[in-house]
Design an enzyme around this catalytic site. Structure first.
Site, PDB file in Angstrom:
ATOM      1  N   PRO A 235       0.815  -1.206   0.000  1.00 15.05           N
ATOM      2  CG  PRO A 235      -0.330  -1.288   2.015  1.00 15.05           C
ATOM      3  CD  PRO A 235       0.566  -2.070   1.155  1.00 15.05           C
ATOM      4  N   GLY A 236       0.342   2.280  -0.647  1.00 13.62           N
ATOM      5  CA  GLY A 236       1.012   3.582  -0.621  1.00 13.62           C
ATOM      6  C   GLY A 236       2.151   3.722  -1.594  1.00 13.62           C
ATOM      7  CB  THR A 237       4.024   1.452  -3.728  1.00 16.67           C
ATOM      8  OG1 THR A 237       2.955   0.542  -3.932  1.00 16.67           O
ATOM      9  CG2 THR A 237       4.894   0.963  -2.599  1.00 16.67           C
ATOM     10  CE  LYS A 239      -1.385  -1.233  -5.027  1.00 16.25           C
ATOM     11  NZ  LYS A 239      -0.570  -1.047  -3.812  1.00 16.25           N
ATOM     12  CB  THR A 240      -4.334   4.934  -7.261  1.00 16.23           C
ATOM     13  OG1 THR A 240      -4.592   3.877  -6.357  1.00 16.23           O
ATOM     14  CG2 THR A 240      -5.616   5.464  -7.814  1.00 16.23           C
ATOM     15  CG  HIS A 456      15.551  -2.766  27.626  1.00 14.79           C
ATOM     16  ND1 HIS A 456      14.964  -4.001  27.821  1.00 14.79           N
ATOM     17  CD2 HIS A 456      15.245  -2.412  26.355  1.00 14.79           C
ATOM     18  CE1 HIS A 456      14.339  -4.358  26.722  1.00 14.79           C
ATOM     19  NE2 HIS A 456      14.481  -3.416  25.812  1.00 14.79           N
ATOM     20  CD  GLU A 457      15.550   1.080  25.095  1.00 18.45           C
ATOM     21  OE1 GLU A 457      15.966   0.585  24.026  1.00 18.45           O
ATOM     22  OE2 GLU A 457      14.414   0.850  25.530  1.00 18.45           O
ATOM     23  CG  HIS A 460      17.839  -3.038  22.474  1.00 20.03           C
ATOM     24  ND1 HIS A 460      17.526  -4.311  22.080  1.00 20.03           N
ATOM     25  CD2 HIS A 460      16.784  -2.602  23.208  1.00 20.03           C
ATOM     26  CE1 HIS A 460      16.338  -4.630  22.556  1.00 20.03           C
ATOM     27  NE2 HIS A 460      15.860  -3.615  23.259  1.00 20.03           N
ATOM     28  CG  ASP A 531      12.775  -5.660  22.753  1.00 15.64           C
ATOM     29  OD1 ASP A 531      12.413  -4.943  21.811  1.00 15.64           O
ATOM     30  OD2 ASP A 531      13.390  -5.236  23.750  1.00 15.64           O
TER      31      ASP A 531
HETATM   32  C1  NHX Z   1       3.888  -0.624  30.094  1.00  9.79           C
HETATM   33  N1  NHX Z   1       5.537  -0.006  28.490  1.00  9.79           N
HETATM   34  O1  NHX Z   1       3.189  -1.108  29.205  1.00  9.79           O
HETATM   35  C2  NHX Z   1       4.988   0.308  29.771  1.00  9.79           C
HETATM   36  C3  NHX Z   1       4.485   1.711  29.745  1.00  9.79           C
HETATM   37  C4  NHX Z   1      11.732  -2.501  28.531  1.00  9.79           C
HETATM   38  C5  NHX Z   1      12.433  -0.192  29.026  1.00  9.79           C
HETATM   39  N2  NHX Z   1       3.664  -0.916  31.345  1.00  9.79           N
HETATM   40  O2  NHX Z   1      11.962  -2.851  24.033  1.00  9.79           O
HETATM   41  O3  NHX Z   1       8.815   0.356  26.460  1.00  9.79           O
HETATM   42  O4  NHX Z   1       6.772  -1.737  29.185  1.00  9.79           O
HETATM   43  O5  NHX Z   1      14.001  -1.392  23.414  1.00  9.79           O
HETATM   44  C6  NHX Z   1       5.544  -1.377  20.034  1.00  9.79           C
HETATM   45  C7  NHX Z   1       6.622  -0.680  20.522  1.00  9.79           C
HETATM   46  C8  NHX Z   1       4.549  -3.004  24.409  1.00  9.79           C
HETATM   47  C9  NHX Z   1       4.745  -2.122  20.869  1.00  9.79           C
HETATM   48  C10 NHX Z   1       6.907  -0.762  21.874  1.00  9.79           C
HETATM   49  C11 NHX Z   1       4.257  -2.944  23.069  1.00  9.79           C
HETATM   50  C12 NHX Z   1       6.391  -1.580  24.078  1.00  9.79           C
HETATM   51  C13 NHX Z   1      10.564  -1.064  24.597  1.00  9.79           C
HETATM   52  C14 NHX Z   1       5.852  -2.431  26.375  1.00  9.79           C
HETATM   53  C15 NHX Z   1      11.441  -0.686  26.861  1.00  9.79           C
HETATM   54  N3  NHX Z   1      12.800  -0.879  23.782  1.00  9.79           N
HETATM   55  N4  NHX Z   1       8.054  -1.697  26.658  1.00  9.79           N
HETATM   56  C16 NHX Z   1      11.833  -1.678  24.114  1.00  9.79           C
HETATM   57  C17 NHX Z   1       9.029  -0.816  26.427  1.00  9.79           C
HETATM   58  C18 NHX Z   1       6.367  -1.061  28.288  1.00  9.79           C
HETATM   59  C19 NHX Z   1       5.605  -2.340  24.915  1.00  9.79           C
HETATM   60  C20 NHX Z   1       5.038  -2.202  22.218  1.00  9.79           C
HETATM   61  C21 NHX Z   1       6.107  -1.514  22.731  1.00  9.79           C
HETATM   62  C22 NHX Z   1      11.413  -1.037  28.298  1.00  9.79           C
HETATM   63  C23 NHX Z   1      10.368  -1.356  26.067  1.00  9.79           C
HETATM   64  C24 NHX Z   1       6.688  -1.334  26.860  1.00  9.79           C
HETATM   65 ZN    ZN Z   2      13.879  -3.436  23.973  1.00  7.56          ZN
END
Ligand code: NHX
Ligand code: ZN
Length: 676
Positions: A235-237, A239-240, A456-457, A460, A531
């Site tokens: 989508p969004g490429t 086509k239309t 955590h970050e 990564h 993750d």
């Molecule tokens: C909660 N959020 O739900 C809190 C607010 C481990 C430091 N109680 O992995 O933020 O715990 O590297 C898409 C994107 C769920 C969908 C992010 C669904 C995050 C994000 C949970 C960092 N960074 N986790 C990470 C995080 C959380 C969550 C998501 C999403 C944390 C982690 C969310």
């Molecule tokens: Zn993470």
């Protein structure tokens, strides 16, 4: 010049009789009225007052109906009365037989009837019953026809209201196609200049323009002109946009319709609309019919007719197949259809003679994205120092529509900050906003939580830096955005082929956050769920799709056609167990690997973590200062290198060819064919 034979209908189109559904309803109502009229099965004879009185006294009348308004009375005669008044002695007629008269005075009629009854009683005859009817004949008429009139009014109102709504159909027009027509008179014309990138698709589609412009060039050689082309892509490429550009370039009418427009709650409507669409197209030939989202009707027909199949949709599809077979290849109608799931389409649609060519419209590559940015930046006041190439690099995986969105969002952000022009930071903000959601600085985070998020970050960041195929890091942040509390941002690499190790490294990087919590705080949190979900998905696809696991090598249990309903798994219970074990083993191996890398670079990791806690956002260069330059060249850098070399080569070539042209004075020399 348009050389197509015009259909003979075209001239007389305006004189077409207005015989439509309205007439049908009119006739229906008239016949209903007639039926009601004749159903009032009674025989009435007009008599004068003296005869009426005589009949009453003779005992010919059972019942009298008095209409005081009109000053008339009706007497219902019995068998004896019928004989006396020479009604047809037809036995099969069992309606009312009545004699009707004008009464001298409505006030005195009751006295009269009382007198008659007294006489009749004296003679031992049956008494006459009396009924007073206030309403006139007109009222009676109303009671007969009122409901019908109401019904008609209601129906007309309903149809008016339905046609007033969107689509403009109305219940009398359900079988009409709802195609929107674009031609030179309405709407802006789109040409290939408005379509950025998509070089290969454009070449393919330019040929279609040729078919429409010079059909005889092909037909003279005996070639058949293709009837349709399928535009396949996410989508969004655009086509239309491409389809519109074809119409704009060929300067022919463009009938546009969405696949879902065929589907309606009424049975048989889809097929009728297909017929109508093709009829319209033939009248407007040469023209282009564009059906967007054709998978709404074109999905593969189910094998088991009693199971979850949609009869109405299948009928619509069948009608479309028949129509496409039905018209010859030379009548100048070319059908373009767009979908993002070509593998789901019914094979019959893709057969030669229908949509016989597929044109792949993929997500834009780096160079395409530069072009697309330039198109959208035309209308924006941007800082002259804006690095468009870098922008394109940061928007890997974005479609044309996404890029348009980025540009607009950036302008909005700049305006919010009262800037005179849109600059780099606004674009970065826009990309972050679109990928990650709104920043949530108001979320309250304790110092302990902050440290855990940073750990955590930083995990990564460290892992992706220290693995060969780890994505190049852009920045790391612990500012909450959308649902996430923190994130490591990468410039994802577009690989054509992904080596096993790249998948493993990606998994390792995803697990790096959880592993860092484990190693450095001794306790893990719920935050890593997202993750883990991504990581497990990769592990599963490694085993089930790519056949990369040790115990189940070269096996693919994926059904890309999507034709099976997923009730049965294509493997045995024993294999299911092995799959589970393999997925578990692979994830575990990467987790252990992540932990060991983190232990090895514990000092650097902690430095990144502390910097993160201090600054909240750190960038590629900050991480590089701590971990040192990466050992592996990123693919993006290589692509940039390749592009640069090709550009150089092209400049040299164009110089060569202009020199040549000068020598020979021949503009028609095709450019030399180069490859590799
Ligand atoms: C909660 N959020 O739900 C809190 C607010 C481990 C430091 N109680 O992995 O933020 O715990 O590297 C898409 C994107 C769920 C969908 C992010 C669904 C995050 C994000 C949970 C960092 N960074 N986790 C990470 C995080 C959380 C969550 C998501 C999403 C944390 C982690 C969310
Ligand atoms: Zn993470």
């Amino acid at each position: 010049m348009l050389k197509y034979p015009r259909s003979p209908k075209q001239g007389s189109q305006n004189k077409k009789p207005m015989f439509n559904m309205y007439w049908m309803y009119g006739i229906l109502i008239l016949s209903l009225l007639a039926l009601f009229y004749f159903q009032d099965a009674s025989q009435t004879k007009e008599v004068n007052w003296t005869d009426f009185e005589k009949a009453a006294l003779a005992g010919d009348i059972d019942k009298i109906m008095v209409f005081s308004e009109t000053g008339t009375a009706e007497g219902f005669v019995n068998d004896q009365g019928a004989k006396n008044h020479k009604f047809d002695s037809n036995d099969s007629f069992d309606g009312d037989k009545k004699i009707k008269t004008t009464i001298p005075s409505s006030d005195k009629i009751q006295e009269k009837i009382d007198a008659w009854n007294a006489t009749l009683a004296a003679e031992g005859k049956q008494q006459i019953k009396v009924n007073y009817e206030k309403g006139s004949d007109l009222m009676k008429l109303f009671w007969y026809f009122g409901p019908i009139i109401l019904l008609v009014v209601f129906m007309v109102y309903m149809s008016k209201r339905m046609s007033g709504g969107s689509g403009g159909g109305g219940i009398f027009n359900v079988g009409k196609s709802r195609a929107t027509l674009f031609d030179k008179d309405n709407g802006t014309t789109v040409t290939f200049k408005d379509v950025a990138g998509q070089a290969e698709a454009k070449v393919e589609i330019e040929e279609i323009v040729e078919f429409l412009k010079n059909p005889q060039k092909y037909t003279e050689l005996g070639a058949k002109i293709p009837k349709g082309a399928l535009l396949v892509g996410p989508p969004g490429t655009g086509k239309t946009l491409l389809a519109k550009a074809v119409a704009g370039e060929a300067n022919v009418p463009f009938l546009s319709m969405s696949g879902s427009d065929f589907v309606e709650m009424f049975v048989g409507v889809g097929a009728a609309r297909v017929r109508d669409l093709f009829k319209q197209a033939k009248e407007k030939a040469p023209c282009i019919v564009f059906i967007d989202e054709i998978d709404a009707v074109g999905r593969a027909r189910g094998k088991n007719p009693s199971m979850g199949s949609n009869d109405e949709r299948e009928n619509t599809l069948n009608q479309m197949l028949t129509e496409m077979d039905g018209f010859g290849s030379n009548n100048g109608v070319i059908i373009l259809a767009a979908t993002n799931r070509a593998d789901m389409l019914d094979k019959a649609l893709l057969r030669p003679g229908r949509f016989d060519r597929q044109i792949l419209i993929d997500l834009p590559e780096l160079t395409d994205r530069v072009e697309i940015f330039h198109v959208h930046l035309r209308n924006l006041k941007v800082n002259s120092k804006l690095d468009v190439e870098q922008l394109a690099r940061q928007t890997q995986g974005f479609s044309g529509a996404d890029i348009a969105n980025v540009c607009n969002e950036a302008a909005l952000i700049a305006a919010r900050n009262n800037k005179k022009e849109v600059d780099w930071d606004d674009f970065m903000g826009a990309i972050d906003r679109i990928v990650g959601g709104l920043e949530k600085r108001s979320r309250i985070i304790t110092d302990e939580e902050k440290l855990s998020i940073a750990t955590h970050e930083a995990g990564h960041a460290t892992i992706s830096w220290m693995t060969q195929y780890g994505n190049p890091l852009v920045k790391v942040t612990i500012v909450p955005r959308g649902r996430a509390l923190g994130a490591a941002w990468y410039a994802p690499e577009a690989r054509q082929i992904i080596p096993t190790q790249a998948l493993l490294d990606t998994m390792c990087g995803l697990l790096g956050g959880r592993a860092a919590e484990d190693v450095f705080t001794g306790q893990v949190g719920t935050g890593a769920s997202d993750d883990l979900e991504k990581c497990t998905k990769i592990a599963r696809s490694l085993v089930l799709v790519y056949g990369m696991s040790d115990k189940l090598p070269n096996l693919n249990y994926n059904d890309s056609t999507g034709q099976d309903y997923g009730f049965t798994k294509p493997y045995s219970d024993d294999t299911a167990k092995i799959i589970d074990e393999e997925v578990m083993r692979i994830v575990n191996e990467q987790y252990e690997r992540a932990k060991s890398i983190l232990r090895q670079y514990a000092k650097e990791h902690n430095a990144i973590r502390d910097l993160l806690v201090e600054r909240e956002v750190i960038f590629h260069d900050d991480v590089q200062a701590i971990l040192g330059p990466r050992k592996w060249k990123s693919r993006t850098d290589e692509i940039i290198e390749i592009n640069r070399k090709e550009e150089e080569k092209r400049q040299v070539e164009s110089k060569d060819s202009t020199d040549k042209n000068k020598d020979e004075g021949d503009d028609m020399t095709p450019p030399p064919f180069t490859k590799g």
